[in-house]
Design a protein around this motif. Sequence first.
Motif, PDB file in Angstrom:
ATOM      1  N   ARG A 160      42.123  56.557  75.589  1.00  0.00           N
ATOM      2  CA  ARG A 160      43.121  57.410  75.117  1.00  0.00           C
ATOM      3  C   ARG A 160      44.369  57.055  74.192  1.00  0.00           C
ATOM      4  O   ARG A 160      45.049  57.751  73.955  1.00  0.00           O
ATOM      5  N   ILE A 161      44.128  55.753  73.988  1.00  0.00           N
ATOM      6  CA  ILE A 161      45.145  55.060  73.366  1.00  0.00           C
ATOM      7  C   ILE A 161      44.890  54.871  71.828  1.00  0.00           C
ATOM      8  O   ILE A 161      45.412  54.307  71.181  1.00  0.00           O
ATOM      9  N   VAL A 162      43.506  55.296  71.458  1.00  0.00           N
ATOM     10  CA  VAL A 162      43.045  55.184  70.105  1.00  0.00           C
ATOM     11  C   VAL A 162      43.395  56.393  69.335  1.00  0.00           C
ATOM     12  O   VAL A 162      42.925  57.371  69.537  1.00  0.00           O
ATOM     13  N   THR A 203      46.755  48.258  64.521  1.00  0.00           N
ATOM     14  CA  THR A 203      45.829  48.832  64.599  1.00  0.00           C
ATOM     15  C   THR A 203      44.676  47.933  65.056  1.00  0.00           C
ATOM     16  O   THR A 203      43.902  48.398  65.898  1.00  0.00           O
ATOM     17  N   VAL A 204      44.579  46.521  64.761  1.00  0.00           N
ATOM     18  CA  VAL A 204      43.878  45.580  65.506  1.00  0.00           C
ATOM     19  C   VAL A 204      44.058  45.487  66.836  1.00  0.00           C
ATOM     20  O   VAL A 204      43.423  45.330  67.706  1.00  0.00           O
ATOM     21  N   LEU A 205      45.311  45.760  67.173  1.00  0.00           N
ATOM     22  CA  LEU A 205      45.737  45.252  68.671  1.00  0.00           C
ATOM     23  C   LEU A 205      45.348  46.478  69.465  1.00  0.00           C
ATOM     24  O   LEU A 205      44.721  46.412  70.632  1.00  0.00           O
ATOM     25  N   GLY A 249      45.320  36.127  64.904  1.00  0.00           N
ATOM     26  CA  GLY A 249      46.801  36.211  65.481  1.00  0.00           C
ATOM     27  C   GLY A 249      46.990  37.480  66.318  1.00  0.00           C
ATOM     28  O   GLY A 249      47.541  37.321  67.656  1.00  0.00           O
ATOM     29  N   THR A 250      46.288  38.415  66.170  1.00  0.00           N
ATOM     30  CA  THR A 250      46.517  39.635  67.096  1.00  0.00           C
ATOM     31  C   THR A 250      45.615  39.484  68.287  1.00  0.00           C
ATOM     32  O   THR A 250      45.944  39.787  69.283  1.00  0.00           O
ATOM     33  N   GLY A 251      44.532  38.978  67.973  1.00  0.00           N
ATOM     34  CA  GLY A 251      43.579  38.639  69.299  1.00  0.00           C
ATOM     35  C   GLY A 251      44.180  37.949  70.228  1.00  0.00           C
ATOM     36  O   GLY A 251      43.957  37.875  71.275  1.00  0.00           O
ATOM     37  N   GLY A 252      44.949  36.647  69.718  1.00  0.00           N
ATOM     38  CA  GLY A 252      45.539  35.848  70.794  1.00  0.00           C
ATOM     39  C   GLY A 252      46.729  36.579  71.429  1.00  0.00           C
ATOM     40  O   GLY A 252      47.063  36.485  72.599  1.00  0.00           O
ATOM     41  N   ILE A 253      47.505  37.488  70.580  1.00  0.00           N
ATOM     42  CA  ILE A 253      48.588  38.173  71.290  1.00  0.00           C
ATOM     43  C   ILE A 253      47.933  39.182  72.178  1.00  0.00           C
ATOM     44  O   ILE A 253      48.625  39.191  73.265  1.00  0.00           O
ATOM     45  N   SER A 291      48.996  38.945  76.227  1.00  0.00           N
ATOM     46  CA  SER A 291      49.696  40.140  76.703  1.00  0.00           C
ATOM     47  C   SER A 291      49.031  40.942  77.835  1.00  0.00           C
ATOM     48  O   SER A 291      49.611  41.417  78.940  1.00  0.00           O
ATOM     49  N   PHE A 292      47.673  41.062  77.767  1.00  0.00           N
ATOM     50  CA  PHE A 292      46.810  41.680  78.479  1.00  0.00           C
ATOM     51  C   PHE A 292      45.593  40.766  78.893  1.00  0.00           C
ATOM     52  O   PHE A 292      44.746  40.598  78.344  1.00  0.00           O
ATOM     53  N   PRO A 293      45.794  40.053  79.981  1.00  0.00           N
ATOM     54  CA  PRO A 293      44.791  38.969  80.451  1.00  0.00           C
ATOM     55  C   PRO A 293      43.517  39.404  80.693  1.00  0.00           C
ATOM     56  O   PRO A 293      42.464  38.669  80.651  1.00  0.00           O
TER      57      PRO A 293
END
Length: 497
Positions: free
Chosen positions: A150-152, A184-186, A234-238, A242-244
Amino acid sequence: MRHKYATPWIWIFLLPLALDYQGTDANPAHFAPLLLVLLSMAAGLALLLIAPRFRVPSRLRSVVTISTLLCVFGSIVSQLAQGNDTGNYLHTLLPFVLFMLGYFVASRPWSEYRLAQFEKALFLASVISLVSTFFYGMAASGGLDEVRLRIVSVTLLGLQGVLLHEFVVARRFSFYTVAAFAATVLVELVSETRSLLVGTGLLFLLATALRAPTIRRIRHMLAPGLVVGAVLAGTGGIAAWSFPDVAQQWTQHIFASGEAVSGKDPTAIARQSEMRNQYDQVTSSASTLLFGEGYGHEYRYSPVHLPGLAGQFTEEDLNPIHEWAAGHNFWVYQLFAGGLVFGIGMPLAMLAALAICFFSYRYWRAVVPEAPLLPVLGRAIMLFAALPATSIGGNPLGPRFSGLVFGVALGLMIATHARLQRALPARAKRPAWPPQQCSAAMPDLPGRVHPGMGRSDLAVTLGMSHPVGAPSESKPSGALVPRNSPAPHANRPTIAR
């Protein structure tokens, strides 16, 4: 006739449906979605009345227009033949109507000022849809497993396509555009949707092909590729910090086929089962194969693929499931809903138009790189290319807002190609027989320019207000960079609106 309120109509046309976060899950009887649709359609009709017209016909524009009309108005024939539920039919057909309306509005020779407003409104509407859909989805439920779909935003890949044009083709980087692409990547990573990442990769390859003059020059795309790769890493690391649970969930999705009892990916098997039932229904008789089952017709999961879902679903679980909304596969659902006559014509015409505009853009950029409207064509190609990229994991014309956006993108692409085709050099045709030994001077073709040269009246021919100057991608132009917008009526002598 000229209308000074065209710009407000453009923003009213594109912005309201950006808040339609409920998409096709919304009850059509609710007042809020109905109000958004009515506002957008009223603004679209107003733009149709005041839009300029092409004086010279275009074969590509005619083919796309006829295929779109057959898809929308031909659905009435299938509806009368099948007698589907009227509410389901109208609810499913509405995104296609918005797609047709957006195409008719944008496929006009709008002035430079109006084109800039279209691009700005499209970009801002896509950002609003991205933000509102994400926060609404996160607030709807508590668990990430329940809200990940639902967040896409329905235009997420379209927004990425425009941003990749800025990074790869135009080579323009700013904090705002890089932050938007990282967002968008996040969303892609948090939603755990593999098809979106595949679509992003395909759009990056398309942008690389638009930029590179030849295959040997692709190595010059290393710098933009490193920037995009750094943003992804970088976005993948964040996201992992943030979401383990995201990394663990991605591992489960990647190795889902190995953990399943059947050894196959359950999600892929479910999609195949849905497509198989639609195909079996539409090929059950000659009439359904020709005219389809109609939009809003019910379908279910085929038991043929039931062994692939062993351990998760049984035949008793699948029998009560009946769907009527646009299926998860755009191409099969078009055949299922419209048949050979009314269904597959529009997808094939859209793919052909995308291919023709892609190769035309590459040729014109190599021959006349300083041509006006060429960056507009490039951004329209990247935006509309998100439609087949989105179809990897769903139906891009299922939600209302994506139908409108992709319709406008198709209209901008077709209209810009038609205008450039009249003013820029056409690719020389190879003679059927070897040329004669005697040389003859080739006469000048009216309305054309010689390869590599330009013409003093090129901007006037295209209806632009500024002269031909620096190369189109080297100077700051476009909807995503600050610039002085041209006067609303700067091209008064050449375009009536």
